[in-house]
Motif scaffolding. Structure first.
Motif, short mmCIF file in Angstrom:
data_model
loop_
_atom_site.label_atom_id
_atom_site.label_comp_id
_atom_site.label_asym_id
_atom_site.label_seq_id
_atom_site.Cartn_x
_atom_site.Cartn_y
_atom_site.Cartn_z
N LYS A 8 0.83 -1.20 0.00
CA LYS A 8 0.00 0.00 0.00
C LYS A 8 0.87 1.26 0.00
O LYS A 8 0.63 2.19 -0.77
N HIS A 9 1.92 1.28 0.86
CA HIS A 9 2.80 2.45 0.90
C HIS A 9 3.57 2.60 -0.40
O HIS A 9 3.79 3.73 -0.88
N SER A 10 3.98 1.50 -0.99
CA SER A 10 4.69 1.57 -2.27
C SER A 10 3.80 2.15 -3.36
O SER A 10 4.25 2.97 -4.18
N ASP A 11 2.54 1.73 -3.36
CA ASP A 11 1.59 2.26 -4.34
C ASP A 11 1.42 3.77 -4.18
O ASP A 11 1.35 4.51 -5.17
N SER A 15 2.22 6.61 -6.94
CA SER A 15 1.16 7.52 -7.38
C SER A 15 1.61 8.97 -7.26
O SER A 15 1.36 9.79 -8.16
N TRP A 16 2.26 9.29 -6.15
CA TRP A 16 2.76 10.65 -5.98
C TRP A 16 3.83 10.98 -7.01
O TRP A 16 3.90 12.10 -7.54
N ALA A 17 4.67 10.00 -7.30
CA ALA A 17 5.70 10.22 -8.31
C ALA A 17 5.08 10.50 -9.68
O ALA A 17 5.52 11.39 -10.42
N ALA A 18 4.03 9.73 -10.02
CA ALA A 18 3.34 9.96 -11.30
C ALA A 18 2.69 11.34 -11.33
O ALA A 18 2.72 12.03 -12.35
N ALA A 19 2.12 11.77 -10.19
CA ALA A 19 1.50 13.09 -10.13
C ALA A 19 2.55 14.20 -10.29
O ALA A 19 2.31 15.20 -10.98
N VAL A 180 -8.08 15.30 -17.46
CA VAL A 180 -6.84 15.70 -16.80
C VAL A 180 -6.45 14.63 -15.78
O VAL A 180 -7.25 14.25 -14.92
N MET A 181 -5.20 14.17 -15.85
CA MET A 181 -4.77 13.05 -15.02
C MET A 181 -4.84 13.37 -13.54
O MET A 181 -5.21 12.52 -12.72
N LEU A 182 -4.49 14.61 -13.15
CA LEU A 182 -4.51 14.96 -11.74
C LEU A 182 -5.92 14.87 -11.15
O LEU A 182 -6.10 14.42 -10.02
#
Length: 512
Positions: A8-11, A15-19, A180-182
């Motif tokens: 869960k933490h890795s996900d 996700s934050w990196a993609a954002a 929009v992805m965000l």
């Protein structure tokens, strides 16, 4: 599926990196200018440490991916999912597909359920369809001389370039913010919850369709035909708004009414691929209709298209292209995008806005709707703040009014003369049901008489629209018919643009 703590933490980290990558894409030009002019970072001595930091971050992200994979490898539920997916890939039987629908996973790995190429094998299929896409209504070109046309093209070249850049950067995102992805990242938990509700409570079937332009369209089908209700034999295809998704959108309204429902996401929305331009929108709608008729077993005469807001474009395209469709219901929709674009842009930009909309975002709902001969219901939000050109308090600036007037003037030109238009506009200006009823009764409209006149005309001629009924009628008779038809074609709902439509307000259009 409940991931373990480390997964869960890795996900969350990924996700934050993609954002952040998405944010950097839009903010990179501004950031580079700042670093160059203010901080002095754009030089060889400063770029080396920055590249080292980026390399370290990349290594850390690879480590996070490995940790997530390790946690999934230890999870028995994930092993079960992988086994089910591999079995479905080897043999996509109905039983394996049913097992696979119990899981939610990356849509790119979802097996294809229907493709536009399957239509080429049908003997009764005679429409010409290519990878370029289905046909759209084009704005009428202005005629010029040959020399004038060349000079004008050269002079307008900068405008064309700017228009293209604006459309493919901020323009498309302003018209379709749901792509929009965000925004999708922020809404993702709600979308998952809505999708789970459709599957678990309504036995929804998720399907992946391939449109002729290569886009994958994410759909959800709820079958009510075996439930025994009368409405279940009718399929309602839902077209969402510019920030709507089938998971949390207008699908719920016909579902509560007991109808069979097919929802789909615009290209670029949710798990659907591509970008929401008019051509790709029409291509997606086309494959959705073909899936409904060829795979789900519905006749076009059993299909109702229901659209909210900007979804009116694909809905009107559908009934224009498939005139055998039973009916269309347009909720909080408009006649044309251009007046709404003028509303939010400076007056000095009007020529550029007009060219951009007509060239790249020509959402001409009224023109398409006039090609349809079947029953139509328009639902107008009396406090709509989105499709008005002034303010929500000015109900006469609601573009749904223009959509109604254009439809009535095309179908009943002898009734909708200047006097007919005047009384309908007076009725449209009513701000509440009491005022609406007062206008209606002030002209002493006899509903039974209006029905008998229209039925008599229809029985004698069986003619398509436009009708010449009202040609030899008194002024009072034309007024009555104009108000009667306006109330049959439009239904008012006292709320704002984004309020979900209750099932009690959804019904099939009036038929003569």
């Amino acid at each position: 599926y409940q991931p373990r703590a480390l997964e869960k933490h890795s996900d969350h980290i990924l996700s934050w990196a993609a954002a952040l990558v998405s944010l950097s894409f839009y903010g990179c030009p501004l950031l580079l200018c700042y670093l160059y002019r203010k901080a002095g970072y754009i030089c060889s001595s400063k770029l080396v440490p920055v590249s080292q930091y980026l390399g370290t971050a990349l290594v850390c992200l690879v480590g996070v991916v490995c940790l997530r994979g390790y946690e999934r490898w230890k999870n028995a539920d994930y092993h079960h999912f992988i086994a089910t997916l591999e079995e479905a890939r080897r043999s996509l039987t109905p039983e394996n597909k049913k097992k696979l629908r119990c899981f939610n996973f990356d849509f790119s790995y979802w097996p294809l359920d229907f493709s536009w190429t399957e239509l080429q094998t049908l003997k009764h299929w005679n429409r010409k369809l290519s990878k370029a896409g289905v046909s759209l209504l084009k704005p009428e070109p202005r005629t010029r001389g040959a020399a004038d046309g060349v000079l004008s093209s050269v002079r307008s070249l900068p405008c064309h370039i700017i228009s293209f850049l604006v459309t493919h950067s901020v323009g498309r995102r302003m018209v379709y913010p749901g792509s929009v992805m965000l925004l999708q990242k922020a809404m993702w938990p709600m979308l998952l919850q809505g999708q789970a509700k459709l599957v678990e409570e309504y036995d929804g079937q998720r399907n992946k369709l391939l449109a002729c332009d290569g886009n994958h369209i994410d759909t959800m089908f709820v079958d009510r035909r075996r439930a025994g209700g009368r409405n279940g034999q009718t399929l309602v295809i839902c077209c969402e708004g510019n920030a709507g998704y089938y998971e949390i959108g207008c699908m719920n309204t016909p579902l509560e009414g007991g109808y069979s429902v097919l929802g789909w996401n615009h290209p670029g929305f949710g798990c659907s691929t591509g970008l929401p331009f008019p051509q790709s929108e029409a291509n997606a709608m086309d494959v959705v209709i073909q899936f409904a008729t060829q795979k789900l077993g519905f006749q076009l005469s059993d299909i109702v298209v229901y659209a909210w807001s900007i979804g009116g474009f694909t809905a009107t395209w559908a009934v224009m292209s498939y005139p055998e469709i039973k009916a269309v219901v347009l909720d909080a929709s408009f006649d044309d995008l251009l007046p709404l674009a003028f509303k939010v842009m400076p007056d000095s930009w009007r020529p550029l806005v007009q060219y951009t909309v007509r060239q790249y975002m020509n959402l001409n709902n009224a023109d398409q709707l006039l090609k349809y001969q079947g029953p139509v219901l328009l639902i107008r939000r009396t406090r709509d703040e989105i499709i008005t050109t002034t303010s929500a308090e000015d109900i006469m600036s609601n573009r749904g009014n223009i959509l109604l007037l254009k439809l009535l003037q095309f179908r009943y030109p002898k009734i909708m003369t200047d006097e007919g238009v005047r009384v309908v506009r007076q009725w449209l200006g009513a701000t509440n049901p009491l005022e609406e009823a007062s206008v209606y009764t002030s002209y002493e409209v006899d509903d039974d008489w209006c029905v008998s006149v229209l039925q008599s005309y229809q029985a004698d001629r069986e003619a398509p629209f436009p009708w010449s009924v009202g040609e030899d009628m008194t002024l009072e008779g034309r007024r009555q018919l104009a108000l009667f038809l306006a109330r049959k074609y439009m239904q008012n709902f006292e709320t704002t643009h984004c309020t979900p439509l209750p099932a009690s307000e959804f019904h099939l259009p009036w038929r003569l």
